[in-house]
Design a protein around this motif. Structure first.
Motif, PDB file in Angstrom:
ATOM      1  N   SER A 190      -5.433   6.281   5.860  1.00  0.00           N
ATOM      2  CA  SER A 190      -6.317   6.377   4.404  1.00  0.00           C
ATOM      3  C   SER A 190      -5.555   7.991   3.269  1.00  0.00           C
ATOM      4  O   SER A 190      -6.067   8.248   2.496  1.00  0.00           O
ATOM      5  N   THR A 229      -2.287   0.894   8.222  1.00  0.00           N
ATOM      6  CA  THR A 229      -3.178   1.522   7.107  1.00  0.00           C
ATOM      7  C   THR A 229      -3.291   2.383   7.432  1.00  0.00           C
ATOM      8  O   THR A 229      -3.640   3.382   8.721  1.00  0.00           O
ATOM      9  N   GLN A 288       0.736  -1.525   0.074  1.00  0.00           N
ATOM     10  CA  GLN A 288       0.323   0.185  -0.074  1.00  0.00           C
ATOM     11  C   GLN A 288       1.077   0.915   0.215  1.00  0.00           C
ATOM     12  O   GLN A 288       1.984   1.384   0.630  1.00  0.00           O
TER      13      GLN A 288
END
Ligand code: NAP
Length: 456
Positions: free
Chosen positions: A401, A399, A9
């Motif tokens: 955003s 994670t 990611q």
């Protein structure tokens, strides 16, 4: 910018500030080979920080780095959020929540204070105000400078002092084809200033001008630069300093000052007077500045550590304008440690430190990291160092955003952010306005004007 590892990611990075250090950090991130997404947050609707609002209008070559920044901003992994103030519209803590790392690149935009009586009188200003005014910075566009007096005094002998001295001394016609703000051009056209005194607290070997800037001050058409021969005599310690080859800039400066000391006084020409070993002690005047009191200093200490020590000799120069150009300091950000003495964010090679502890995910670069030193290019190496440490610490495993969280957060708060595409619209309109006046651009100097243009 190719060769990215897209298997993991994206690393979400927020950069606060869009001056050279912020853009060089973005460049280093985009070139790193890591899969990054950058959100650059800027208080003004316009990018480029001091390159837009600090570099003197008659030094257009120094603005060429904008072409590099423009290229960086067009990268698909880069988003610009202009007109968004960190601390007002979004907190640093919130950015730490939405991004893997927050990189502070907000510069040093407060003046070093000069605590002398009378400093608050009308006619006494910081160089920051004057520079912001002639460069059309929205914060300073409504300032006014009384140029109806014969004598101006600039305190400090660095390159900012050189810039403000040159803008005061130069024939206004030499500025007409620059991107100087129209309000400043009109005021300078009416200027009655005949003499600009540029005062240093130490000797001619300690002036911080780069020799090129100093030479330019000696070569302005219709202007003569002067120095006092007796103030150009060096003590033994200064002579030793100038023998050091690494100190060649100071040696070159001295050559210029000696030449200026040989200049014959001619009437009818504007004059720049370089003065040495004088410190301001007070500004005098009833309602406004009428004179500056100075104390003569002697130099004290070994070579390369000489300090100015006051003697009992004083001097008063009648003047109507005083510009203080004694350096800058960073401004504290809510929730971020701050070293009040140095005016910087405490850091270890760009990693923000709180006491002996490293703050996770928080980094700093540029003047807010190292203090207000160096030229535009100095920020490239500085930002590379910070980015190397940021990337060594960062883990895509967590994670975040990033922009997908930032956009709704700003929208929810009614923040009208300006994208890079919108900046390009402002840019094009400024260039168009400039064409009519034979200038490279006529800047918008009010945020409302810029937002109105975008609303059309
Ligand atoms: P600077 O180069 O640090 O010069 C500050 C000046 O203020 C020095 O002469 C210093 O004297 C003096 N000063 C400091 N405290 C004082 C006090 N209390 N009383 C009297 N004088 C005092 O800072 P700057 O001119 O603001 O420039 C900042 C940076 O931007 C510099 O790195 C500069 O080169 C750069 N810059 C570059 C350009 C260009 O490349 N064209 C243009 C503008 C700015 P001491 O030496 O005694 O401390």
């Amino acid at each position: 910018m190719s060769g990215k590892d897209t298997s993991r990611q994206k690393l979400q990075i927020a950069i606060v500030g869009s001056g050279p250090s912020g853009f060089y950090a973005a460049e280093a991130l985009l070139r790193s080979g890591r899969n990054v997404s950058i959100d650059m947050i800027e208080r003004l609707p316009t990018p480029y920080g001091l390159v837009r609002s600090g570099v003197a209008p008659d030094h257009p070559k120094l603005k060429q780095s904008i072409a590099v920044y423009d290229g960086i901003a067009r990268d698909e992994n880069f988003s610009f959020f202009g007109n968004v103030a960190a601390g007002r519209d979004v907190s640093i803590g919130e950015l730490q929540g939405t991004h893997h790392a927050v990189l502070l690149a907000c510069g040093a935009h407060e003046d070093r204070p000069l605590a002398i009586p009378g400093v608050g009188l009308a006619g006494s200003h910081s160089a920051t105000e004057f520079v912001g005014w002639y460069n059309g910075h929205p914060d300073f566009r409504d300032r006014s400078f009384d140029l109806s007096h014969d004598v101006a005094v600039v305190i400090g002998q660095g390159n900012v002092a050189a810039d403000v001295c040159r803008i005061l001394a130069k024939p206004v016609d030499d500025l007409r084809e620059s991107d100087i703000a129209e309000h400043a051009l009109n005021a300078l056209a009416e200027s009655k200033i005949k003499e600009v005194h540029v005062v240093g607290r130490r000797g001619p070997a300690h002036a911080k001008f780069t020799a090129k800037e100093l030479r330019e001050l000696g070569g302005i058409a219709g202007v003569t630069a002067h120095a006092k021969p007796e103030e150009c005599v060096l003590n033994d310690e200064s002579r030793i300093e100038l023998e050091d080859r690494a100190n060649f800039n100071a040696a070159k400066n001295l050559e210029h000052f000696v030449k200026f000391a040989e200049q014959i006084e001619t009437s009818g020409r504007r004059k720049i007077r370089f003065r040495f070993c004088l410190s301001p002690t007070a500004l005098l005047g009833k309602d406004r500045v009428e004179a500056i009191c100075l104390v003569r200093n002697r130099l004290d200490g070994p070579p390369f550590s000489q300090k100015a020590r006051a003697t009992d000799q004083t001097e008063t120069i009648p003047c109507g304008l005083v510009l203080r150009s004694i350096g800058y300091r960073g401004v504290p950000l809510c929730g971020v440690p701050f070293d009040d003495t140095g005016g910087v964010v405490p850091n270890a090679a760009g990693r923000v430190m709180d006491g002996g502890k490293r703050l996770r995910g928080l980094y700093v670069t540029g003047w807010l990291k190292r203090g207000p030193t160096g030229i535009i290019g100095t920020n490239r190496a500085d930002s590379i160092e910070t980015v190397e440490n940021l990337l060594a610490d960062a883990s895509e495993a967590e994670t975040k955003s990033g922009v997908d969280a930032l956009r709704p957060l700003l929208a929810e708060r009614g923040v009208r952010w300006v994208s890079f595409a919108e900046w390009l619209k402002i840019d094009a309109a400024e260039i168009e306005r400039g064409k009519k006046r034979g200038k490279p651009r006529e800047k918008f100097t009010r945020i409302d004007e810029m937002l109105d243009l975008l609303a059309r």
